[in-house]
Design a protein around this motif. Structure first.
Motif, mmCIF file in Angstrom:
data_model
loop_
_atom_site.group_PDB
_atom_site.id
_atom_site.type_symbol
_atom_site.label_atom_id
_atom_site.label_comp_id
_atom_site.label_asym_id
_atom_site.label_seq_id
_atom_site.Cartn_x
_atom_site.Cartn_y
_atom_site.Cartn_z
ATOM 1 N N LEU A 1 -43.466 -30.995 -32.585
ATOM 2 C CA LEU A 1 -43.415 -32.230 -33.364
ATOM 3 C C LEU A 1 -42.151 -33.015 -33.029
ATOM 4 C CD1 LEU A 1 -44.719 -31.110 -36.881
ATOM 5 C CD2 LEU A 1 -45.781 -32.763 -35.348
ATOM 6 N N GLU A 2 -41.882 -33.152 -31.748
ATOM 7 C CA GLU A 2 -40.775 -33.978 -31.271
ATOM 8 C C GLU A 2 -41.349 -35.246 -30.652
ATOM 9 O OE1 GLU A 2 -36.933 -31.507 -29.906
ATOM 10 O OE2 GLU A 2 -38.731 -31.033 -28.749
ATOM 11 N N TYR A 3 -41.117 -36.381 -31.312
ATOM 12 C CA TYR A 3 -41.665 -37.647 -30.836
ATOM 13 C C TYR A 3 -40.632 -38.753 -30.990
ATOM 14 C CZ TYR A 3 -46.075 -35.142 -31.427
ATOM 15 O OH TYR A 3 -47.077 -34.218 -31.345
ATOM 16 N N PRO A 4 -40.749 -39.810 -30.172
ATOM 17 C CA PRO A 4 -39.904 -40.985 -30.378
ATOM 18 C C PRO A 4 -40.169 -41.602 -31.755
ATOM 19 C CG PRO A 4 -40.970 -41.058 -28.229
ATOM 20 C CD PRO A 4 -41.608 -39.940 -28.985
ATOM 21 N N ILE A 5 -39.165 -42.302 -32.268
ATOM 22 C CA ILE A 5 -39.310 -42.946 -33.575
ATOM 23 C C ILE A 5 -40.509 -43.893 -33.587
ATOM 24 C CG2 ILE A 5 -38.223 -44.614 -35.143
ATOM 25 C CD1 ILE A 5 -35.538 -43.322 -34.468
ATOM 26 N N SER A 6 -40.750 -44.593 -32.471
ATOM 27 C CA SER A 6 -41.886 -45.526 -32.401
ATOM 28 C C SER A 6 -43.219 -44.816 -32.612
ATOM 29 C CB SER A 6 -41.896 -46.266 -31.056
ATOM 30 O OG SER A 6 -41.978 -45.338 -29.976
ATOM 31 N N ILE A 7 -43.347 -43.583 -32.109
ATOM 32 C CA ILE A 7 -44.578 -42.808 -32.299
ATOM 33 C C ILE A 7 -44.723 -42.386 -33.760
ATOM 34 C CG2 ILE A 7 -45.801 -40.680 -31.693
ATOM 35 C CD1 ILE A 7 -45.830 -42.738 -29.489
ATOM 36 N N TRP A 8 -43.615 -41.981 -34.383
ATOM 37 C CA TRP A 8 -43.666 -41.622 -35.801
ATOM 38 C C TRP A 8 -44.115 -42.811 -36.643
ATOM 39 C CZ3 TRP A 8 -44.039 -36.931 -37.337
ATOM 40 C CH2 TRP A 8 -43.382 -35.888 -36.690
ATOM 41 N N ILE A 9 -43.700 -44.012 -36.242
ATOM 42 C CA ILE A 9 -44.095 -45.222 -36.988
ATOM 43 C C ILE A 9 -45.574 -45.520 -36.778
ATOM 44 C CG2 ILE A 9 -43.792 -47.731 -37.145
ATOM 45 C CD1 ILE A 9 -40.816 -47.249 -36.414
ATOM 46 N N ASN A 10 -46.000 -45.578 -35.510
ATOM 47 C CA ASN A 10 -47.365 -46.012 -35.199
ATOM 48 C C ASN A 10 -48.428 -44.960 -35.504
ATOM 49 O OD1 ASN A 10 -46.533 -48.541 -34.330
ATOM 50 N ND2 ASN A 10 -46.242 -47.862 -32.233
ATOM 51 N N ASP A 11 -48.077 -43.697 -35.339
ATOM 52 C CA ASP A 11 -49.060 -42.642 -35.597
ATOM 53 C C ASP A 11 -48.877 -41.985 -36.958
ATOM 54 O OD1 ASP A 11 -49.716 -43.227 -33.032
ATOM 55 O OD2 ASP A 11 -49.749 -41.177 -32.303
ATOM 56 N N GLY A 12 -47.634 -41.992 -37.457
ATOM 57 C CA GLY A 12 -47.355 -41.333 -38.731
ATOM 58 C C GLY A 12 -47.433 -42.276 -39.913
ATOM 59 N N GLY B 1 -31.089 -56.066 -27.875
ATOM 60 C CA GLY B 1 -32.440 -55.639 -27.528
ATOM 61 C C GLY B 1 -32.504 -54.250 -26.915
ATOM 62 N N GLU B 2 -31.616 -53.986 -25.966
ATOM 63 C CA GLU B 2 -31.631 -52.692 -25.292
ATOM 64 C C GLU B 2 -31.292 -51.555 -26.258
ATOM 65 O OE1 GLU B 2 -29.546 -50.492 -21.422
ATOM 66 O OE2 GLU B 2 -29.362 -52.675 -21.705
ATOM 67 N N SER B 3 -30.316 -51.790 -27.137
ATOM 68 C CA SER B 3 -29.926 -50.769 -28.118
ATOM 69 C C SER B 3 -31.064 -50.503 -29.100
ATOM 70 C CB SER B 3 -28.680 -51.224 -28.879
ATOM 71 O OG SER B 3 -27.586 -51.379 -28.006
ATOM 72 N N PHE B 4 -31.765 -51.581 -29.502
ATOM 73 C CA PHE B 4 -32.878 -51.429 -30.438
ATOM 74 C C PHE B 4 -34.014 -50.626 -29.802
ATOM 75 C CE2 PHE B 4 -36.639 -53.397 -32.729
ATOM 76 C CZ PHE B 4 -36.415 -52.699 -33.917
ATOM 77 N N GLN B 5 -34.283 -50.895 -28.523
ATOM 78 C CA GLN B 5 -35.327 -50.149 -27.833
ATOM 79 C C GLN B 5 -34.930 -48.683 -27.679
ATOM 80 O OE1 GLN B 5 -38.481 -51.301 -26.908
ATOM 81 N NE2 GLN B 5 -38.743 -49.094 -26.674
ATOM 82 N N LYS B 6 -33.658 -48.430 -27.417
ATOM 83 C CA LYS B 6 -33.194 -47.040 -27.316
ATOM 84 C C LYS B 6 -33.370 -46.317 -28.650
ATOM 85 C CE LYS B 6 -29.828 -47.443 -23.550
ATOM 86 N NZ LYS B 6 -28.387 -47.381 -23.183
ATOM 87 N N LEU B 7 -33.128 -47.047 -29.741
ATOM 88 C CA LEU B 7 -33.328 -46.457 -31.072
ATOM 89 C C LEU B 7 -34.784 -46.070 -31.271
ATOM 90 C CD1 LEU B 7 -32.385 -45.780 -33.971
ATOM 91 C CD2 LEU B 7 -32.863 -48.172 -34.564
ATOM 92 N N LEU B 8 -35.699 -46.974 -30.888
ATOM 93 C CA LEU B 8 -37.133 -46.688 -31.035
ATOM 94 C C LEU B 8 -37.570 -45.536 -30.136
ATOM 95 C CD1 LEU B 8 -38.593 -50.324 -31.162
ATOM 96 C CD2 LEU B 8 -38.343 -48.734 -33.076
ATOM 97 N N ASP B 9 -36.875 -45.378 -29.001
ATOM 98 C CA ASP B 9 -37.227 -44.308 -28.059
ATOM 99 C C ASP B 9 -36.543 -42.983 -28.387
ATOM 100 O OD1 ASP B 9 -38.819 -46.059 -26.657
ATOM 101 O OD2 ASP B 9 -37.263 -46.596 -25.212
ATOM 102 N N THR B 10 -35.679 -42.993 -29.398
ATOM 103 C CA THR B 10 -34.961 -41.771 -29.770
ATOM 104 C C THR B 10 -35.921 -40.722 -30.299
ATOM 105 O OG1 THR B 10 -32.979 -43.034 -30.342
ATOM 106 C CG2 THR B 10 -33.151 -40.801 -31.227
ATOM 107 N N THR B 11 -35.849 -39.536 -29.765
ATOM 108 C CA THR B 11 -36.751 -38.453 -30.172
ATOM 109 C C THR B 11 -36.203 -37.744 -31.404
ATOM 110 O OG1 THR B 11 -37.505 -38.102 -27.906
ATOM 111 C CG2 THR B 11 -37.830 -36.293 -29.460
ATOM 112 N N VAL B 12 -37.054 -37.589 -32.398
ATOM 113 C CA VAL B 12 -36.686 -36.853 -33.606
ATOM 114 C C VAL B 12 -37.806 -35.868 -33.931
ATOM 115 C CG1 VAL B 12 -35.268 -38.703 -34.577
ATOM 116 C CG2 VAL B 12 -37.703 -38.621 -35.106
ATOM 117 N N GLY B 13 -37.457 -34.844 -34.681
ATOM 118 C CA GLY B 13 -38.466 -33.852 -35.057
ATOM 119 C C GLY B 13 -38.024 -32.457 -34.665
ATOM 120 N N THR B 14 -38.979 -31.575 -34.621
ATOM 121 C CA THR B 14 -38.693 -30.179 -34.297
ATOM 122 C C THR B 14 -39.606 -29.694 -33.178
ATOM 123 O OG1 THR B 14 -38.738 -27.906 -35.148
ATOM 124 C CG2 THR B 14 -40.249 -29.468 -36.164
ATOM 125 N N SER B 15 -39.055 -28.906 -32.300
ATOM 126 C CA SER B 15 -39.858 -28.361 -31.202
ATOM 127 C C SER B 15 -40.657 -27.139 -31.646
ATOM 128 C CB SER B 15 -38.938 -27.966 -30.038
ATOM 129 O OG SER B 15 -37.983 -26.983 -30.465
#
Length: 389
Positions: A55-66, A37-51
């Motif tokens: 456009l640097e957001y956690p993976i969860s934001i890319w899923i829910n907003d993108g 669970g903790e590793s999965f949450q860290k994955l969702l919180d991982t920031t990806v993108g470009t500054s």
């Protein structure tokens, strides 16, 4: 009855994707409450993108907003298609989802306020207002041809209006700051999109490029960016001809598979990631838990059907074709699947109070499962087999 071929294909494919969605919910809950669970949450919180363009957001934001903006784009295309030549082409049919959505937002908010007025939880009145469009459409699609397509279209339109209402509520009452420059830029891009339509530009690439800019500006304005999908959908040109495939139909066809079998399952995996903690079950009997559960399970049911009944009695609207009030009750239950947007509002309502957030999440999860189960059962036993629609 006039129904688009693409709408039928969308819900036929969603029968299997609906099962996939339920499995993803179960898998996500199991992962969240396991050693992974903790590793999965860290994955969702991982920031990806470009500054470079902020456009640097956690993976969860890319899923829910993108990714979910693409889902809203597909559903928006289907709704526009039905407005032009299908179930929603008459004012009486098109107006009913609007009245139903208004009732489905007001009554749950009132019920929550009755339970929580004057308590530390009163700011959460917006939590039971939202309908999770992805999950509600997935559940109804699992019933296949047992349900008339008019009911499916009604639920889709209701959920769209409901989500737009929830986005407005978030923007007005739960957003700390709206960036007006970005909001006006969003308005400008929207006008450009509809000008393309007005001048009969049919190349989809021009709409997609402007749609990306619209998403970017809306996201930075502070308003939930999924509305960009709906605005883009309504700007895509279509026609009433059965012989010529319009840009709208082409885009529908291209989006159906990735939305049904990639975006929705990924969405379910990311958003059912709820870790059970001590006190969650007890929180169901608090005024917060009762307000959320009664608001979603009963408030949606009462609000949608009460306002629909009044609209029909006043001869402003009419029931969806080949449907019954028992089926409308089933739809009212399915609309109680709050989930993602409800969880999002709960996070905004109790920003620094983690325990209250957890109690709210669990109450939303319980209410959503109850609503899904009741809606599915009611629709299944109240609907005869429909074929050839």
């Amino acid at each position: 009855m006039k129904l688009t071929l693409y709408f039928k294909k969308f819900f036929n494919s969603s029968q299997f994707s609906g099962i996939m969605l339920i499995l993803c919910v179960i898998v996500s809950l199991l992962i969240a409450n396991s050693s992974a669970g903790e590793s999965f949450q860290k994955l969702l919180d991982t920031t990806v993108g470009t500054s470079l363009f902020h456009l640097e957001y956690p993976i969860s934001i890319w899923i829910n907003d993108g990714l979910m903006a693409i889902f809203f784009l597909l559903v928006g295309l289907e709704i526009k298609r039905e407005i032009i030549e299908g179930e929603l082409s008459s004012f009486k049919n098109a107006s009913l989802p609007i009245f139903a959505a208004v009732g489905g937002m007001l009554v749950p908010a009132v019920i929550f306020t009755i339970f929580n007025y004057g308590t530390p939880y009163e700011n959460g009145w917006g939590i039971p207002m939202a309908t999770d469009i992805a999950f509600s459409l997935a559940i109804i699609s699992m019933l296949g041809s047992r349900i008339p397509n008019s009911i499916k279209i009604f639920l889709a339109a209701l959920a769209i209006v409901d989500d737009l209402g929830a986005i407005l509520v978030i923007a007005i009452f739960y957003t700390d700051q709206i960036h007006w420059v970005y909001l006006f830029l969003s308005l400008g891009v929207t006008i450009l999109l509809f000008l393309l339509n007005f001048f009969k530009v049919t190349k989809l690439i021009f709409y997609i490029i402007l749609g990306l800019f619209l998403w970017y500006f809306l996201h930075h304005s502070g308003i939930h960016a999924t509305i960009a999908g709906v605005l883009l959908a309504f700007s895509i040109p279509t026609n009433e001809s059965n012989t010529e495939i319009s840009p709208l139909e082409k885009l529908e066809h291209q989006l159906q598979f990735p939305v049904s079998f990639l975006i929705m399952p990924v969405f379910a995996l990311a958003n059912t990631n709820i870790t059970f903690t001590n006190g969650m079950v007890g929180g169901l009997t608090s005024t917060l838990g009762l307000g959320i559960i009664c608001g979603l399970v009963l408030g949606k049911l009462i609000g949608i059907n009460l306002f629909s009944f009044l609209a029909i009695k006043l001869k402003v609207s009419s029931l969806p074709q080949n449907s019954s009030w028992r089926q409308m009750i089933g739809v009212g239950c399915l609309a109680g699947i709050g989930f993602t947007m409800s969880i999002f509002i709960s996070l905004l309502s109790f920003k620094t109070e983690i325990q209250i957030q957890d109690e709210a999440k669990f109450a939303i999860l319980v209410a959503s499962f109850l609503s899904a189960f009741l809606g599915f059962i009611i629709l299944k036993i109240s609907s005869k087999k429909y074929s050839g629609e």
